[in-house]
Motif scaffolding. Structure first.
Motif, short mmCIF file in Angstrom:
data_model
loop_
_atom_site.label_atom_id
_atom_site.label_comp_id
_atom_site.label_asym_id
_atom_site.label_seq_id
_atom_site.Cartn_x
_atom_site.Cartn_y
_atom_site.Cartn_z
N UNK A 37 0.84 -1.19 0.00
CA UNK A 37 0.00 0.00 0.00
C UNK A 37 0.88 1.25 0.00
N UNK A 38 0.41 2.29 -0.67
CA UNK A 38 1.07 3.60 -0.62
C UNK A 38 0.07 4.58 -0.04
N UNK A 39 0.47 5.26 1.02
CA UNK A 39 -0.41 6.19 1.74
C UNK A 39 0.08 7.63 1.58
N UNK A 40 -0.82 8.55 1.80
CA UNK A 40 -0.44 9.97 1.80
C UNK A 40 -0.37 10.52 3.21
N UNK A 41 -0.64 9.70 4.20
CA UNK A 41 -0.68 10.16 5.59
C UNK A 41 0.10 9.21 6.49
N UNK A 42 0.94 9.78 7.35
CA UNK A 42 1.66 8.98 8.35
C UNK A 42 0.70 8.28 9.29
N UNK A 43 -0.37 8.96 9.65
CA UNK A 43 -1.35 8.36 10.57
C UNK A 43 -2.00 7.12 9.95
N UNK A 44 -2.31 7.19 8.67
CA UNK A 44 -2.90 6.04 7.99
C UNK A 44 -1.90 4.89 7.92
N UNK A 45 -0.65 5.20 7.57
CA UNK A 45 0.39 4.16 7.51
C UNK A 45 0.57 3.51 8.88
N UNK A 46 0.57 4.31 9.94
CA UNK A 46 0.71 3.77 11.29
C UNK A 46 -0.47 2.86 11.63
N UNK A 47 -1.67 3.32 11.31
CA UNK A 47 -2.87 2.55 11.60
C UNK A 47 -2.86 1.20 10.88
N UNK A 48 -2.44 1.20 9.61
CA UNK A 48 -2.37 -0.05 8.85
C UNK A 48 -1.29 -0.98 9.41
N UNK A 49 -0.14 -0.43 9.77
CA UNK A 49 0.92 -1.26 10.36
C UNK A 49 0.46 -1.84 11.69
N UNK A 50 -0.23 -1.04 12.45
CA UNK A 50 -0.74 -1.50 13.75
C UNK A 50 -1.74 -2.64 13.60
N UNK A 51 -2.44 -2.66 12.49
CA UNK A 51 -3.42 -3.73 12.23
C UNK A 51 -2.77 -4.96 11.55
N UNK A 52 -1.44 -4.92 11.39
CA UNK A 52 -0.74 -6.07 10.84
C UNK A 52 -0.69 -6.14 9.33
N UNK A 53 -0.95 -5.02 8.66
CA UNK A 53 -0.96 -5.00 7.20
C UNK A 53 0.45 -4.97 6.60
N UNK A 54 1.44 -4.59 7.38
CA UNK A 54 2.80 -4.54 6.87
C UNK A 54 3.69 -3.66 7.72
N UNK A 55 4.89 -3.42 7.21
CA UNK A 55 5.89 -2.58 7.88
C UNK A 55 5.81 -1.18 7.27
N UNK A 56 5.87 -0.17 8.12
CA UNK A 56 5.82 1.22 7.64
C UNK A 56 7.02 2.00 8.15
N UNK A 57 7.52 2.90 7.33
CA UNK A 57 8.51 3.87 7.76
C UNK A 57 7.73 5.08 8.25
#
Length: 117
Positions: A37-57
């Motif tokens: 996934x490619x996100x435009x928001x750090x908060x969204x990336x964090x939320x997805x990583x927290x749900x186990x969707x992958x690793x986020x920078x």
């Protein structure tokens, strides 16, 4: 990083500073992440990583200000990147002494901080 080739990654878009930096980290390591996934928001990336969707920078502030027992944060110590910063102000108005002192301090301190890192 090659051991992570099968792990899904959540990246920020390329117009996001951290999106550019994360891609630079991967390029430096000759690593091609499995982008889920490619996100435009750090908060969204964090939320997805927290749900186990992958690793986020993410910005380091997440590691310092959040506490989730099931989330691990890792800060690479061998990769340093900086951002260009600037102070923006109008030229044609009066700048009081405190403002001028702040500008002088920024001109002195900011370069020293980046030389030390």
């Amino acid at each position: 990083m090659p051991a992570l080739s099968a792990v899904p990654f959540i990246l920020l878009s390329e117009d996001h500073d951290l999106g550019k930096i994360s891609r630079k980290i991967c390029d430096t390591a000759a690593f091609h992440p499995n982008i889920r996934c490619i996100c435009t928001s750090s908060n969204t990336a964090f939320s997805l990583a927290r749900r186990g969707m992958g690793i986020a920078f993410l910005p380091e502030i997440y590691a310092r200000t959040t506490s989730f027992p099931d989330i691990h944060f890792f800060t690479p110590d061998h990769f340093h990147d900086t951002r260009d910063i600037c102070a923006v102000y109008r030229k044609n108005i009066y700048h009081h002494a405190q403002f001028q002192a702040l500008l002088a301090l920024l001109r002195e301190i900011v370069p020293a901080i980046y030389r030390a890192s």
